[in-house]
Motif scaffolding. Structure first.
Motif, PDB file in Angstrom:
ATOM      1  N   GLU A 239       0.831  -1.197   0.000  1.00  0.00           N
ATOM      2  CA  GLU A 239       0.000   0.000   0.000  1.00  0.00           C
ATOM      3  C   GLU A 239       0.871   1.254   0.000  1.00  0.00           C
ATOM      4  O   GLU A 239       0.636   2.206  -0.732  1.00  0.00           O
ATOM      5  CB  GLU A 239      -0.916  -0.001   1.229  1.00  0.00           C
ATOM      6  CG  GLU A 239      -2.135  -0.891   1.118  1.00  0.00           C
ATOM      7  CD  GLU A 239      -3.184  -0.332   0.174  1.00  0.00           C
ATOM      8  OE1 GLU A 239      -3.798   0.704   0.494  1.00  0.00           O
ATOM      9  OE2 GLU A 239      -3.391  -0.933  -0.900  1.00  0.00           O
ATOM     10  N   GLN A 240       1.919   1.227   0.824  1.00  0.00           N
ATOM     11  CA  GLN A 240       2.826   2.367   0.915  1.00  0.00           C
ATOM     12  C   GLN A 240       3.589   2.588  -0.387  1.00  0.00           C
ATOM     13  O   GLN A 240       3.939   3.726  -0.731  1.00  0.00           O
ATOM     14  CB  GLN A 240       3.811   2.153   2.067  1.00  0.00           C
ATOM     15  CG  GLN A 240       3.156   2.175   3.447  1.00  0.00           C
ATOM     16  CD  GLN A 240       4.091   1.739   4.557  1.00  0.00           C
ATOM     17  OE1 GLN A 240       5.178   1.190   4.303  1.00  0.00           O
ATOM     18  NE2 GLN A 240       3.700   1.976   5.795  1.00  0.00           N
ATOM     19  N   GLU A 241       3.825   1.501  -1.130  1.00  0.00           N
ATOM     20  CA  GLU A 241       4.556   1.593  -2.396  1.00  0.00           C
ATOM     21  C   GLU A 241       3.642   1.972  -3.561  1.00  0.00           C
ATOM     22  O   GLU A 241       4.111   2.106  -4.692  1.00  0.00           O
ATOM     23  CB  GLU A 241       5.269   0.276  -2.685  1.00  0.00           C
ATOM     24  CG  GLU A 241       6.391  -0.028  -1.695  1.00  0.00           C
ATOM     25  CD  GLU A 241       7.019  -1.405  -1.902  1.00  0.00           C
ATOM     26  OE1 GLU A 241       6.750  -2.011  -2.969  1.00  0.00           O
ATOM     27  OE2 GLU A 241       7.758  -1.873  -1.027  1.00  0.00           O
ATOM     28  N   ILE A 294      -7.777  -3.942   5.302  1.00  0.00           N
ATOM     29  CA  ILE A 294      -6.593  -3.118   5.061  1.00  0.00           C
ATOM     30  C   ILE A 294      -6.748  -2.322   3.774  1.00  0.00           C
ATOM     31  O   ILE A 294      -6.334  -1.169   3.677  1.00  0.00           O
ATOM     32  CB  ILE A 294      -5.326  -3.995   5.027  1.00  0.00           C
ATOM     33  CG1 ILE A 294      -5.022  -4.516   6.434  1.00  0.00           C
ATOM     34  CG2 ILE A 294      -4.128  -3.216   4.480  1.00  0.00           C
ATOM     35  CD1 ILE A 294      -3.810  -5.427   6.508  1.00  0.00           C
ATOM     36  N   THR A 295      -7.371  -2.923   2.766  1.00  0.00           N
ATOM     37  CA  THR A 295      -7.559  -2.258   1.474  1.00  0.00           C
ATOM     38  C   THR A 295      -8.842  -2.752   0.818  1.00  0.00           C
ATOM     39  O   THR A 295      -9.281  -3.883   1.062  1.00  0.00           O
ATOM     40  CB  THR A 295      -6.360  -2.513   0.536  1.00  0.00           C
ATOM     41  OG1 THR A 295      -6.599  -1.879  -0.721  1.00  0.00           O
ATOM     42  CG2 THR A 295      -6.162  -4.007   0.309  1.00  0.00           C
ATOM     43  N   ASP A 296      -9.443  -1.892  -0.001  1.00  0.00           N
ATOM     44  CA  ASP A 296     -10.613  -2.298  -0.774  1.00  0.00           C
ATOM     45  C   ASP A 296     -10.325  -2.254  -2.271  1.00  0.00           C
ATOM     46  O   ASP A 296     -11.244  -2.246  -3.092  1.00  0.00           O
ATOM     47  CB  ASP A 296     -11.819  -1.410  -0.447  1.00  0.00           C
ATOM     48  CG  ASP A 296     -11.576   0.065  -0.780  1.00  0.00           C
ATOM     49  OD1 ASP A 296     -10.447   0.410  -1.200  1.00  0.00           O
ATOM     50  OD2 ASP A 296     -12.511   0.862  -0.596  1.00  0.00           O
ATOM     51  N   LYS A 297      -9.045  -2.226  -2.621  1.00  0.00           N
ATOM     52  CA  LYS A 297      -8.665  -2.157  -4.035  1.00  0.00           C
ATOM     53  C   LYS A 297      -8.942  -3.488  -4.733  1.00  0.00           C
ATOM     54  O   LYS A 297      -9.049  -4.534  -4.081  1.00  0.00           O
ATOM     55  CB  LYS A 297      -7.197  -1.767  -4.140  1.00  0.00           C
ATOM     56  CG  LYS A 297      -6.962  -0.325  -3.684  1.00  0.00           C
ATOM     57  CD  LYS A 297      -5.498   0.024  -3.610  1.00  0.00           C
ATOM     58  CE  LYS A 297      -5.327   1.461  -3.103  1.00  0.00           C
ATOM     59  NZ  LYS A 297      -3.919   1.810  -2.829  1.00  0.00           N
ATOM     60  N   PRO A 298      -9.069  -3.474  -6.078  1.00  0.00           N
ATOM     61  CA  PRO A 298      -9.409  -4.696  -6.827  1.00  0.00           C
ATOM     62  C   PRO A 298      -8.464  -5.850  -6.503  1.00  0.00           C
ATOM     63  O   PRO A 298      -7.259  -5.654  -6.327  1.00  0.00           O
ATOM     64  CB  PRO A 298      -9.275  -4.257  -8.282  1.00  0.00           C
ATOM     65  CG  PRO A 298      -9.534  -2.791  -8.258  1.00  0.00           C
ATOM     66  CD  PRO A 298      -8.952  -2.298  -6.966  1.00  0.00           C
TER      67      PRO A 298
END
Length: 408
Positions: A239-241, A294-298
């Motif tokens: 995520e940070q990258e 942590i994330t909701d990205k595809p």
């Protein structure tokens, strides 16, 4: 009056003496106690309350009549008793096997790197998956290959744990396997040298092959005790990258700890059901996600026929909750849950206590999970994963690129 009183005392003494020495007050030997403990654990916890259509009490009485002079005879009797259930996952774990299982789930092991199981349809010992970069993987052994012999011993005569114990061994020693590859009639012989195995649960990378759309790649090798922490750390780093989408690779992941599968699902899911469990009374329980992902990205999840058990729980949860699409091949199909119970002096017993269903109530045992997009491919080596030869990975990249275009 004195004669009557004396007579009453004698009668009472006689009655008490009979009570004290009644045959029902039988003292079990230590070996019989271990057999009875094993019987009782199965009686209380086993998922099938018909016990494979047998009278479990009659079986208890039958095995108590066996001579149990030492621990070896006791273990043999317990194995014979459990075999009547016709369930390869319910099994005795002698001290060495129980210790090895604990080591495996903690993430440390030596051997040739094979995860194995017994196919319940034909009772044949099969490869679930070879571990990445292990002697077995480098030799070309594949998921679903049948193991015919181990050092000349017919595997049909071995339990699952006996087979695993014979395959394991000290670093530098060799084991000879006769293996029948899936869908082939010829038998191949492999002489493999045992080595220290790397059981790192997670590997990850940021794929920058697509302009302006970096993809976080996460490979989960097994559901060990440290898997959740390792995966969460990798997700935060990606995520940070700047990852804009993710590929979670569960191919050839044979499972492991149920709780690890639940906790990892919670890293990806908003509040929702992860999995249902069904016990012997048919009562449904559930494990749920109830926090923030942590994330909701595809997300794309890669699976194949070596994805089993906890891998199927995770894949099914992500698919049914429309959090991810699955790409690859149909999964292994192990939908049974075992609990471990300790026996005296370091032994244990694994008992199938429940089966699980996906959030949409799909029973996958012996059926597996069908991906949203089926992509088959020939065997590739560990070093070819994520390259142009990895057709399933390339399909995932294509899907995520199209998804990104849709979101614009």
């Amino acid at each position: 009056m004195k004669k009557i009183w004396v007579s009453l005392v004698i009668i009472l003494l006689f009655i008490c003496t009979n009570v004290i020495y009644t045959p029902n007050a039988y003292a079990y030997t230590e070996e019989e106690k271990i057999l009875l403990q094993s019987w009782r654990l199965v009686n209380e916890a086993y998922v099938d309350d018909s016990f494979n259509n047998q009278n479990w009490w009659t079986i208890r009485q039958k095995f108590l009549k066996k001579p149990l002079h030492n621990r070896e005879e006791t273990y043999t009797a317990i194995k014979e008793m459990l075999a009547l259930l016709d369930d390869p996952y319910t099994r005795l774990l002698p001290p060495e096997n129980y210790h090895n299982l604990q080591i495996t789930t903690s993430g440390e092991l030596s051997g040739i790197g094979l995860q194995i199981s017994i196919n319940p349809e034909n009772n044949q010992l099969e490869v679930v998956t070879p571990l990445p970069s292990s002697p077995a993987e480098l030799a070309g052994i594949q998921p679903r290959d049948q193991i015919i012999t181990i050092d000349g011993i017919d595997t049909q005569t071995l339990t699952l744990d006996e087979a695993a114990n014979k395959i394991r061994g000290e670093i530098g020693t060799t084991v000879i396997l006769e293996i029948k590859p899936q869908n082939q009639s010829t038998i191949k012989t492999y002489e493999l040298k045992r080595d220290r195995l790397s059981l790192s649960a997670v590997s990850y990378d940021l794929d920058k092959s697509q302009p302006n759309y970096p993809i976080g790649y996460l490979r989960l090798n097994q559901f060990s005790g440290n898997a959740t922490k390792d995966l969460a750390h990798a997700m935060v780093k990606l995520e940070q990258e700047g990852a804009k989408g993710y590929i979670l690779d569960l191919r050839n992941n044979p499972g492991g700890l149920l709780q690890a599968g639940i906790e990892i699902a919670r890293l990806w899911l908003p509040p929702s059901t992860i999995v249902y469990t069904v016990n012997r009374q048919g009562i449904l329980g559930s494990y749920d996600a109830d926090g923030d992902a942590i994330t909701d990205k595809p997300l794309v999840v890669l699976v194949n026929q070596g994805s089993a058990s906890a891998s199927e729980i995770l894949a099914g949860a992500l698919q049914d909750n429309h959090r991810a699409i699955l790409i690859g091949e149909k999964t292994f199909g192990k939908g049974l849950i075992q609990s471990l119970f300790e026996l005296p002096e370091g032994a244990g017993i694994a008992i199938t206590v429940a089966k699980y269903e996906t959030p949409s109530h799909k029973d996958i045992n012996k059926l597996g999970i069908t991906p949203d997009r089926i992509v088959t491919q020939e065997l590739i080596s560990y070093f070819e994963i994520g390259t142009d030869k990895d057709l399933q990975y390339q399909e995932a990249l294509t899907y995520l690129a199209l998804e990104q275009e849709t979101l614009k």
